[in-house]
Scaffold this active site. Structure first.
Site, PDB file in Angstrom:
ATOM      1  N   THR A  25      20.042 -37.132   3.087  1.00  0.00           N
ATOM      2  CA  THR A  25      20.228 -36.579   1.617  1.00  0.00           C
ATOM      3  C   THR A  25      21.370 -35.468   1.582  1.00  0.00           C
ATOM      4  OG1 THR A  25      17.751 -36.805   1.351  1.00  0.00           O
ATOM      5  CG2 THR A  25      19.050 -34.749   0.121  1.00  0.00           C
ATOM      6  N   CYS A  33      -3.422  -3.502   6.775  1.00  0.00           N
ATOM      7  CA  CYS A  33      -3.118  -3.767   8.206  1.00  0.00           C
ATOM      8  C   CYS A  33      -3.377  -2.354   9.032  1.00  0.00           C
ATOM      9  CB  CYS A  33      -1.650  -4.092   8.445  1.00  0.00           C
ATOM     10  SG  CYS A  33      -0.389  -2.852   8.059  1.00  0.00           S
ATOM     11  N   GLU A  91       0.785  -1.210   0.107  1.00  0.00           N
ATOM     12  CA  GLU A  91      -0.033   0.088  -0.119  1.00  0.00           C
ATOM     13  C   GLU A  91       0.896   1.449  -0.009  1.00  0.00           C
ATOM     14  OE1 GLU A  91      -0.267  -2.559   1.932  1.00  0.00           O
ATOM     15  OE2 GLU A  91      -2.263  -3.095   2.412  1.00  0.00           O
TER      16      GLU A  91
HETATM   17  N1  LIG Z   1      14.505 -38.562  -5.920  1.00  0.00           N
HETATM   18  C1  LIG Z   1      14.134 -37.766  -5.012  1.00  0.00           C
HETATM   19  O1  LIG Z   1      13.131 -37.019  -4.962  1.00  0.00           O
HETATM   20  C2  LIG Z   1      15.302 -37.446  -3.927  1.00  0.00           C
HETATM   21  C3  LIG Z   1      15.108 -36.359  -3.016  1.00  0.00           C
HETATM   22  C4  LIG Z   1      15.881 -36.542  -2.045  1.00  0.00           C
HETATM   23  C5  LIG Z   1      16.839 -37.586  -1.763  1.00  0.00           C
HETATM   24  N2  LIG Z   1      16.622 -38.593  -2.439  1.00  0.00           N
HETATM   25  C6  LIG Z   1      17.493 -39.911  -2.276  1.00  0.00           C
HETATM   26  O2  LIG Z   1      17.219 -40.263  -0.939  1.00  0.00           O
HETATM   27  C7  LIG Z   1      18.220 -41.029  -0.276  1.00  0.00           C
HETATM   28  C8  LIG Z   1      18.339 -40.355   0.908  1.00  0.00           C
HETATM   29  O3  LIG Z   1      17.161 -40.563   1.868  1.00  0.00           O
HETATM   30  P1  LIG Z   1      17.026 -41.296   3.349  1.00  0.00           P
HETATM   31  O4  LIG Z   1      15.358 -41.987   3.164  1.00  0.00           O
HETATM   32  O5  LIG Z   1      18.068 -42.671   3.323  1.00  0.00           O
HETATM   33  O6  LIG Z   1      17.229 -40.355   4.324  1.00  0.00           O
HETATM   34  P2  LIG Z   1      16.666 -38.798   4.412  1.00  0.00           P
HETATM   35  O7  LIG Z   1      15.324 -38.981   4.479  1.00  0.00           O
HETATM   36  O8  LIG Z   1      17.516 -37.744   3.443  1.00  0.00           O
HETATM   37  O9  LIG Z   1      17.223 -38.368   6.095  1.00  0.00           O
HETATM   38  C9  LIG Z   1      17.043 -39.232   7.058  1.00  0.00           C
HETATM   39  C10 LIG Z   1      17.874 -38.837   8.110  1.00  0.00           C
HETATM   40  O10 LIG Z   1      17.413 -37.415   8.387  1.00  0.00           O
HETATM   41  C11 LIG Z   1      17.470 -37.302  10.011  1.00  0.00           C
HETATM   42  N3  LIG Z   1      16.101 -36.777  10.354  1.00  0.00           N
HETATM   43  C12 LIG Z   1      15.906 -35.941  11.241  1.00  0.00           C
HETATM   44  N4  LIG Z   1      14.598 -35.968  11.705  1.00  0.00           N
HETATM   45  C13 LIG Z   1      13.670 -36.690  10.933  1.00  0.00           C
HETATM   46  C14 LIG Z   1      12.541 -37.260  10.857  1.00  0.00           C
HETATM   47  N5  LIG Z   1      11.679 -36.512  11.487  1.00  0.00           N
HETATM   48  N6  LIG Z   1      11.954 -37.791   9.956  1.00  0.00           N
HETATM   49  C15 LIG Z   1      13.157 -38.768   8.843  1.00  0.00           C
HETATM   50  N7  LIG Z   1      14.492 -38.493   9.334  1.00  0.00           N
HETATM   51  C16 LIG Z   1      14.740 -37.381  10.122  1.00  0.00           C
HETATM   52  C17 LIG Z   1      17.877 -38.751  10.551  1.00  0.00           C
HETATM   53  O11 LIG Z   1      19.178 -38.642  10.732  1.00  0.00           O
HETATM   54  P3  LIG Z   1      19.844 -38.241  11.881  1.00  0.00           P
HETATM   55  O12 LIG Z   1      20.308 -39.320  12.647  1.00  0.00           O
HETATM   56  O13 LIG Z   1      21.118 -37.471  11.655  1.00  0.00           O
HETATM   57  O14 LIG Z   1      18.977 -37.350  12.791  1.00  0.00           O
HETATM   58  C18 LIG Z   1      17.491 -39.858   9.220  1.00  0.00           C
HETATM   59  O15 LIG Z   1      18.241 -40.931   9.294  1.00  0.00           O
HETATM   60  C19 LIG Z   1      19.593 -40.779  -1.160  1.00  0.00           C
HETATM   61  O16 LIG Z   1      19.845 -41.875  -1.900  1.00  0.00           O
HETATM   62  C20 LIG Z   1      19.219 -39.698  -2.115  1.00  0.00           C
HETATM   63  O17 LIG Z   1      19.678 -39.676  -3.425  1.00  0.00           O
HETATM   64  C21 LIG Z   1      15.897 -38.726  -3.480  1.00  0.00           C
END
Ligand SMILES: NC(=O)c1ccc[n+]([C@@H]2O[C@H](COP(=O)([O-])OP(=O)(O)OC[C@H]3O[C@@H](n4cnc5c(N)ncnc54)[C@H](OP(=O)(O)O)[C@@H]3O)[C@@H](O)[C@H]2O)c1
Length: 368
Positions: A204, A83, A59
């Site tokens: 990731t 606001c 605004e």
């Molecule tokens: N194609 C896609 O869209 C895409 C996107 C991203 C990744 N990826 C692939 O996915 C793989 C990685 O995924 P991922 O499933 O192994 O792991 P992730 O989801 O990336 O990470 C999981 C880690 O995050 C931490 N974390 C903290 N809070 C969490 C919560 N509330 N829920 C879940 N995790 C939590 C934990 O580790 P801490 O112990 O450190 O807390 C857990 O082990 C890789 O291969 C990557 O290339 C693909």
């Protein structure tokens, strides 16, 4: 008036251009329309939008430099109710009252309880004609994140997933794979520019080492804030996400307190939020992010994090970019949910072709 819908529509069109750029304030577009006494001849004489960082408000920008002619009428159109609370600067209502604006037409009533109809009342009390709620349903779509922030104290959560035809996000666990095409990559970067923050899990960061910024020419400054979840803080300090943190704010949520690593991260300008183990819940993390002004967050993986957001019923929308090939049973599953379970929770709203890939947009059936 007949023209009200038209001018609000123009404001909505312009609003799309500033999504994701006004954190910690909501994006707003205002137009000033000059009319003759009978509202037969109308023209836009000025417009304004919320600036980067949330100030000045739309605004104020629109009213700047307007020369009022006492024989004409002036309407201020706005995508959001003006606001009326004094914050870091004078309120928009107060600024409007110092001008010759006769009418105010807005789209969405501000869900922030400090305003929520009081802006309209104050304008009316001061003799301004006000019409609110014009194209309200369309406005709600743009402002869903802001509405969730103010009503449920959490941002709107969108999962962004790249997967194969059979729903795998990697060819094998623990590896980084490119699954979708180059145009998808560009689209994702444009989407990033429209969000306040991107969130990923620690695996990731370890496996993909992403930069999590927007790398489209001209939109680099719209890169969102970066959020990493890592209870263990078992992260490499040289990861890309910890570079350039003065320019690209980065936050880690962890259960560790006062460690050497936290000190080193702080030196790199990474903000570390430590939560007690029993408080390390997505709902608390989203509350904290909402408090700092995040309204729209893009969750970019990986599978464990996607699954947690769905498990805890904290997902409003899912964007699935699907490639044209199968990966097969060796691949890493997208989310630990069956197709049927996801279908029960989410409605498929739209499907777009992206060359040989597709973009599927799903929305939570029960979200507000
Ligand atoms: N194609 C896609 O869209 C895409 C996107 C991203 C990744 N990826 C692939 O996915 C793989 C990685 O995924 P991922 O499933 O192994 O792991 P992730 O989801 O990336 O990470 C999981 C880690 O995050 C931490 N974390 C903290 N809070 C969490 C919560 N509330 N829920 C879940 N995790 C939590 C934990 O580790 P801490 O112990 O450190 O807390 C857990 O082990 C890789 O291969 C990557 O290339 C693909």
């Amino acid at each position: 008036m007949d023209q009200d819908k038209k001018y609000i529509e123009i404001s909505h069109f312009l609003l799309k251009k500033i999504l994701g750029t006004t954190f910690p304030n909501p994006p707003v577009v205002s137009l000033i329309v000059e009319s003759d006494k009978n509202f037969k001849r109308n023209k836009i004489i000025s417009f304004g939008f919320t600036n980067r960082g949330g100030r000045p408000h739309a605004e104020e920008m629109a009213l700047k430099n307007v020369i009022f002619n006492r024989n004409n009428s002036y309407t201020l159109y706005s995508t959001l109710e003006p606001c009326c609370h004094f914050g870091r600067s004078e309120s928009c209502v107060s600024k409007i009252l110092k001008t010759k604006i006769n009418r105010v037409v807005y789209s969405l009533r501000d869900p922030d309880k400090r305003v929520n109809g009081s802006g309209e009342s104050l304008l009316k009390k001061n003799g301004i004609e006000v019409l609110g709620g014009v194209m309200n349903e369309q406005a709600k779509k743009f402002y869903k994140g802001y509405i969730l922030n103010r009503k449920l104290c959490r941002p709107k959560v969108t999962l962004k997933i790249g997967c194969s035809l059979d729903g795998k996000i990697a060819f094998k666990p623990n590896q980084r794979d490119k699954i979708t095409n180059n145009i998808v990559n560009k689209i994702v970067h444009i989407y990033r520019s429209e969000f306040d923050a991107i969130l990923v899990g620690s695996d990731t960061i370890k496996i993909d080492n992403p930069k999590l910024n927007c790398r489209i020419k001209g939109l680099e400054n719209n890169s969102p804030l970066r959020v990493v979840l890592s209870k263990s803080l078992n992260l490499n300090l040289n990861s890309e996400v910890f570079k350039n943190c003065r320019k690209l704010p980065t936050i880690i949520f962890t259960t560790k307190f006062n460690t050497e690593k936290i000190k080193k991260l702080s030196k790199k300008n990474v903000n570390v939020f430590s939560l007690e183990r029993n408080k390390f819940k997505l709902s608390n993390i989203l509350l904290k992010l909402a408090e700092i002004g995040i309204c729209n967050i893009l969750v970019e993986g990986g599978a464990k994090v996607f699954t947690s957001f769905i498990n805890e019923n904290l997902t409003d929308s899912i964007m699935i970019f699907r490639s044209s090939f199968f990966i097969g049973s060796e691949g890493k599953d997208l989310i630990h949910y069956s197709h049927k379970e996801v279908k029960n929770m989410f409605a498929l709203k739209e499907v777009f072709p992206v060359e040989d890939n597709t973009l599927e947009i799903l929305e939570n059936k029960n979200t507000i």
